[in-house]
Design a protein around this motif. Structure first.
Motif, mmCIF file in Angstrom:
data_model
loop_
_atom_site.group_PDB
_atom_site.id
_atom_site.type_symbol
_atom_site.label_atom_id
_atom_site.label_comp_id
_atom_site.label_asym_id
_atom_site.label_seq_id
_atom_site.Cartn_x
_atom_site.Cartn_y
_atom_site.Cartn_z
ATOM 1 N N SER A 112 25.133 22.375 115.684
ATOM 2 C CA SER A 112 25.726 22.833 116.948
ATOM 3 C C SER A 112 24.705 22.943 118.082
ATOM 4 N N VAL A 113 23.647 22.134 118.024
ATOM 5 C CA VAL A 113 22.702 22.096 119.144
ATOM 6 C C VAL A 113 23.344 21.406 120.347
ATOM 7 N N SER A 114 24.236 20.454 120.054
ATOM 8 C CA SER A 114 24.920 19.711 121.111
ATOM 9 C C SER A 114 26.335 19.399 120.667
ATOM 10 N N ALA A 115 27.219 19.253 121.655
ATOM 11 C CA ALA A 115 28.588 18.849 121.341
ATOM 12 C C ALA A 115 28.620 17.415 120.821
ATOM 13 N N LEU A 116 27.617 16.616 121.148
ATOM 14 C CA LEU A 116 27.548 15.229 120.695
ATOM 15 C C LEU A 116 27.028 15.110 119.266
ATOM 16 N N GLN A 117 26.615 16.200 118.694
ATOM 17 C CA GLN A 117 26.054 16.185 117.350
ATOM 18 C C GLN A 117 27.129 16.031 116.291
ATOM 19 N N GLY A 118 28.299 16.489 116.578
ATOM 20 C CA GLY A 118 29.357 16.452 115.576
ATOM 21 C C GLY A 118 29.422 17.758 114.820
ATOM 22 N N SER A 119 30.536 18.000 114.199
ATOM 23 C CA SER A 119 30.767 19.290 113.530
ATOM 24 C C SER A 119 30.695 19.194 112.020
ATOM 25 N N GLU A 120 30.307 18.023 111.477
ATOM 26 C CA GLU A 120 30.215 17.899 110.029
ATOM 27 C C GLU A 120 29.065 18.761 109.493
ATOM 28 N N GLN A 121 29.206 19.238 108.261
ATOM 29 C CA GLN A 121 28.255 20.172 107.696
ATOM 30 C C GLN A 121 26.855 19.573 107.560
ATOM 31 N N TYR A 122 26.786 18.275 107.254
ATOM 32 C CA TYR A 122 25.483 17.662 107.024
ATOM 33 C C TYR A 122 24.982 16.872 108.233
ATOM 34 N N ASN A 123 25.573 17.071 109.336
ATOM 35 C CA ASN A 123 25.160 16.359 110.554
ATOM 36 C C ASN A 123 24.134 17.203 111.329
ATOM 37 N N TRP A 124 23.102 17.690 110.623
ATOM 38 C CA TRP A 124 22.112 18.565 111.258
ATOM 39 C C TRP A 124 21.007 17.739 111.912
ATOM 40 N N ASP A 136 22.347 17.569 125.022
ATOM 41 C CA ASP A 136 23.273 16.503 125.411
ATOM 42 C C ASP A 136 22.542 15.389 126.155
ATOM 43 N N TYR A 137 21.609 15.768 127.022
ATOM 44 C CA TYR A 137 20.863 14.776 127.801
ATOM 45 C C TYR A 137 19.997 13.914 126.877
ATOM 46 N N PHE A 138 19.343 14.536 125.909
ATOM 47 C CA PHE A 138 18.501 13.782 124.984
ATOM 48 C C PHE A 138 19.325 12.890 124.069
ATOM 49 N N TYR A 139 20.489 13.390 123.652
ATOM 50 C CA TYR A 139 21.371 12.555 122.841
ATOM 51 C C TYR A 139 21.813 11.312 123.625
ATOM 52 N N GLY A 140 22.106 11.491 124.911
ATOM 53 C CA GLY A 140 22.512 10.353 125.731
ATOM 54 C C GLY A 140 21.427 9.304 125.822
ATOM 55 N N ILE A 141 20.162 9.739 125.887
ATOM 56 C CA ILE A 141 19.045 8.786 125.949
ATOM 57 C C ILE A 141 18.857 8.094 124.601
ATOM 58 N N ALA A 142 18.868 8.882 123.508
ATOM 59 C CA ALA A 142 18.594 8.324 122.189
ATOM 60 C C ALA A 142 19.701 7.395 121.703
ATOM 61 N N LYS A 143 20.943 7.718 122.045
ATOM 62 C CA LYS A 143 22.073 6.923 121.546
ATOM 63 C C LYS A 143 22.551 5.868 122.551
#
Length: 230
Positions: free
Chosen positions: A154-166, A106-113
Motif C-alpha cells: 500500500s505504498v502506492s495505489a498503482l502497487q496493487g492490493s494483492e498480498q504478495y505484491n510488496w 505514484d510518480y516513481f511507479y509512472g517512471i519505472a513502468k
C-alpha cells in the motif's frame, strides 16, 4: 693565546652567539639562516682554536674536515625541517539530500513502468540527491549484512492490493533498533533516496524511520436514495 689570534677567535664565537640570539627572536627563513651562520661560526672557532693553540694548520684542517658531516646534516635539517608534510587534498563534502514533498510513490511507479529500463534509470537518477517521504504497511523486516530490508504494501495505489505484491525499501543499519519493535501489519512512515531497480523497478535506499503512521481512511460509500412509489 693573545693579540690578533684571540681577536679572531672571539669574532667567530661572538658572531655565533649573536646568530643564536637572533634566531631565537625571529621565525621563518631568517631564523634558519641565522642558525646556519651560528653553526658555521662555532665550527670555524673550534678549528681556529686548534690552529692557534697548536700552531698547526694541518690540525686545524683535520678538525674542520671532521666537522663537515655535522655542518652538512645541520644545514639539511634547517632546510627541510620547516617544510610540513603535504596534506592530502580535502574532498568537498557532498550536499546532504533535501526533502522534496512532490516525490511520491505514484510518480516513481509512472517512471519505472512507463518506459524502458534505461529511460527509467536515467530519469530516477535526477532525484538521487533528494529525499522522498512515504508510508506503507509492513509485510516483513529482515537484516542483511549492511542494511535492513523492509517489505511494504500500500505504498502506492498503482502497487496493487494483492498480498504478495510488496515492494522492498532498504533502511540504514542504524535504524535497526527502531524497526525491531515494528510488527507485520503496522503502518510506518519513512524517508529515503530513490534508486532504479528493486522488485518494482524502483526503490528507496538509505531509508530513515520517521515513525508509525495511521492507515489511510477508507472512502465513504455513497448512499443511494430509493424513492418510494406513490
Amino acid at each position: 693565546m693573545g693579540g690578533d689570534k684571540l681577536t679572531l677567535l672571539l669574532f667567530f664565537v661572538g658572531t655565533g652567539i649573536a646568530g643564536v640570539m637572533g634566531a631565537l627572536s625571529t621565525v621563518g627563513a631568517r631564523q634558519r639562516i641565522l642558525w646556519g651562520i651560528s653553526v658555521v661560526c662555532f665550527v670555524a672557532a673550534l678549528a681556529y682554536w686548534r690552529f692557534a693553540t697548536a700552531d698547526s694548520a694541518a690540525l686545524a684542517f683535520w678538525t674542520l674536515w671532521s666537522l663537515v658531516p655535522l655542518v652538512a646534516v645541520t644545514m639539511c635539517l634547517l632546510v627541510v625541517g620547516d617544510r610540513e608534510p603535504r596534506k592530502p587534498p580535502t574532498k568537498p563534502e557532498k550536499a546532504k539530500p533535501t526533502l522534496n514533498p512532490a516525490l511520491t510513490a505514484d510518480y516513481f511507479y509512472g517512471i519505472a513502468k512507463g518506459g524502458t529500463a534505461l529511460e527509467a534509470k536515467r530519469k530516477l537518477a535526477e532525484f538521487r540527491n533528494q529525499l522522498a517521504r512515504m508510508s506503507g504497511q509492513v509485510v516483513n523486516i529482515s537484516e542483511s549484512h549492511d542494511r535492513i530490508d523492509v517489505k511494504l504494501l500500500s505504498v502506492s495505489a498503482l502497487q496493487g492490493s494483492e498480498q504478495y505484491n510488496w515492494i522492498t525499501m532498504y533502511f540504514r543499519m542504524d535504524q535497526a533498533d527502531a524497526l525491531s519493535v515494528v510488527k507485520p501489519g503496522d503502518w510506518i512512515e519513512f524517508t529515503g533516496q530513490v534508486e532504479h531497480g528493486g522488485t518494482e523497478g524502483w526503490c528507496l535506499m538509505n531509508c530513515e524511520f520517521v515513525g508509525r503512521a495511521e492507515p489511510p481512511t477508507p472512502p465513504r460509500r455513497r448512499r443511494i436514495r430509493v424513492e418510494k412509489g406513490s
